[in-house]
Motif scaffolding. Sequence first.
Motif, short mmCIF file in Angstrom:
data_model
loop_
_atom_site.label_atom_id
_atom_site.label_comp_id
_atom_site.label_asym_id
_atom_site.label_seq_id
_atom_site.Cartn_x
_atom_site.Cartn_y
_atom_site.Cartn_z
N ASN A 1 33.99 -16.81 13.56
CA ASN A 1 34.91 -17.63 12.78
C ASN A 1 34.16 -18.13 11.55
O ASN A 1 33.23 -18.93 11.68
CB ASN A 1 35.44 -18.80 13.59
CG ASN A 1 36.60 -19.50 12.90
OD1 ASN A 1 36.56 -19.80 11.72
ND2 ASN A 1 37.67 -19.74 13.64
N THR B 1 36.08 -22.80 10.55
CA THR B 1 36.89 -23.30 11.67
C THR B 1 38.05 -24.18 11.22
O THR B 1 38.97 -24.43 12.00
CB THR B 1 36.01 -24.10 12.64
OG1 THR B 1 35.33 -25.15 11.91
CG2 THR B 1 34.97 -23.21 13.29
N GLN C 1 40.44 -20.78 9.16
CA GLN C 1 40.65 -19.42 9.63
C GLN C 1 40.61 -19.35 11.16
O GLN C 1 40.06 -20.23 11.82
CB GLN C 1 39.59 -18.48 9.02
CG GLN C 1 39.60 -18.45 7.51
CD GLN C 1 38.64 -17.43 6.94
OE1 GLN C 1 38.61 -16.28 7.38
NE2 GLN C 1 37.86 -17.84 5.95
N GLU C 2 41.16 -18.26 11.67
CA GLU C 2 41.17 -18.03 13.10
C GLU C 2 39.96 -17.17 13.49
O GLU C 2 39.32 -16.54 12.65
CB GLU C 2 42.46 -17.31 13.52
CG GLU C 2 43.74 -18.08 13.21
CD GLU C 2 43.83 -19.38 13.98
OE1 GLU C 2 43.27 -19.46 15.09
OE2 GLU C 2 44.47 -20.32 13.47
N THR C 3 39.66 -17.15 14.78
CA THR C 3 38.60 -16.30 15.29
C THR C 3 38.98 -14.83 15.12
O THR C 3 40.11 -14.43 15.39
CB THR C 3 38.33 -16.62 16.77
OG1 THR C 3 37.92 -17.99 16.88
CG2 THR C 3 37.25 -15.72 17.34
N GLN C 4 38.01 -14.04 14.67
CA GLN C 4 38.27 -12.64 14.33
C GLN C 4 37.26 -11.72 15.00
O GLN C 4 36.19 -12.15 15.42
CB GLN C 4 38.17 -12.46 12.81
CG GLN C 4 38.99 -13.42 11.98
CD GLN C 4 38.58 -13.43 10.53
OE1 GLN C 4 38.29 -12.38 9.94
NE2 GLN C 4 38.52 -14.61 9.94
N THR D 1 30.99 -22.84 11.21
CA THR D 1 31.08 -21.41 11.43
C THR D 1 30.39 -21.07 12.74
O THR D 1 29.51 -21.80 13.20
CB THR D 1 30.41 -20.61 10.30
OG1 THR D 1 28.98 -20.77 10.39
CG2 THR D 1 30.86 -21.10 8.93
N SER E 1 29.44 -17.39 15.51
CA SER E 1 29.58 -15.97 15.83
C SER E 1 28.91 -15.68 17.17
O SER E 1 27.99 -16.38 17.58
CB SER E 1 28.96 -15.08 14.74
OG SER E 1 27.59 -15.36 14.55
#
Length: 343
Positions: A34, A37, A40-43, A334, A336
């Motif tokens: 992300n 946060t 944006q949404e988790t991708q 952010t 990952s």
Amino acid sequence: MKKILFATTALVATAGFAAAEVAITGEAEMGIFNPNTEAQETQFFTDLDVRFTMTGEADNGLTFGATIDLDEAADRSNPGKFESPNTQGGENMFVAFGGARLTMGDTDGAVDFAVPEMGLAGGSLNDDETAHAGFNDADGFLDGTIFGVADDSGLAFDGAGDGQVARFDYSYDAFTFSVSAEQLANGDDVEVTVGTETFDLGSTVWGVGVSYSGDLSGVALTAGLGYQTIEDIGDITSVGVTGELTNGLSLGATYTQFASDIDGFDDIEHVGVGVGYSMDAVAVGVNWGQFDQDGDTIEGWGLAGTYDLGGGLSARLGYGKNDFSDVGGDDYNTWSLGLRMNF
């Protein structure tokens, strides 16, 4: 890291070469992330990077080599830019003899080369621990902004020109002395007008640095001091030190100052600290940094964790916090998570 060599290590002997070698290395990453946060949404996260590395040695002992990074060369807005001789597109090359080495292309300026950064251990897929607002990566001047709501910030002048850096290093014992140059406009003088004032930037970003790497009473010590300047813009001075103990613990601190020559633009200071721990398959790093301009600050901290699964495969976790509250910006985080494959 495994190296795949062409033509059974691609060793070539000719009248002009003592030996030459070509190798391919690369990384692939997969997981989720992300990048903001708050917005944006988790991708899904997938990334691939491939490098070609070529090295050789002349009959007189002179060594030489070149590297092309396809991730940097594959520029969406400028495909094939590495083919242009007056810009760099992910390629660098060097010649060296004894302790002397000349590197040109996609390489660090003297400040970035000499001064250690505070990402001391671990790593993440999306570089959360080194891309937060408080991290000084010494690449670019506050990511192209003046000061305020910016992320992935650096306090140096690398990239102010065409990205082609020429750096000469000389190593003696545990010390390395460096001098670098980057042209602003292919060698032409640059003038910039802001309001009614015109700034003559000259034609070159100049840099000097010195670094030390050695063992001091059982501590693996790395220290560096660097200086870069652009005429009529200002000077950047940076110093940093890291130390790694035998128990896997590492500590570091860095300080950087931009001394402005621009009327009405205040100096900028950066401080950063880092802590890391590595033992067996585990590596964890935490860092914090802050930029300060006349009492206004932006800051952030990052976390990275890596677990080595063997054979070039590792699990990775990253987190970054970005704090712009002091300058009226929106804070965000952010993160990952996933796997990295080194080939």
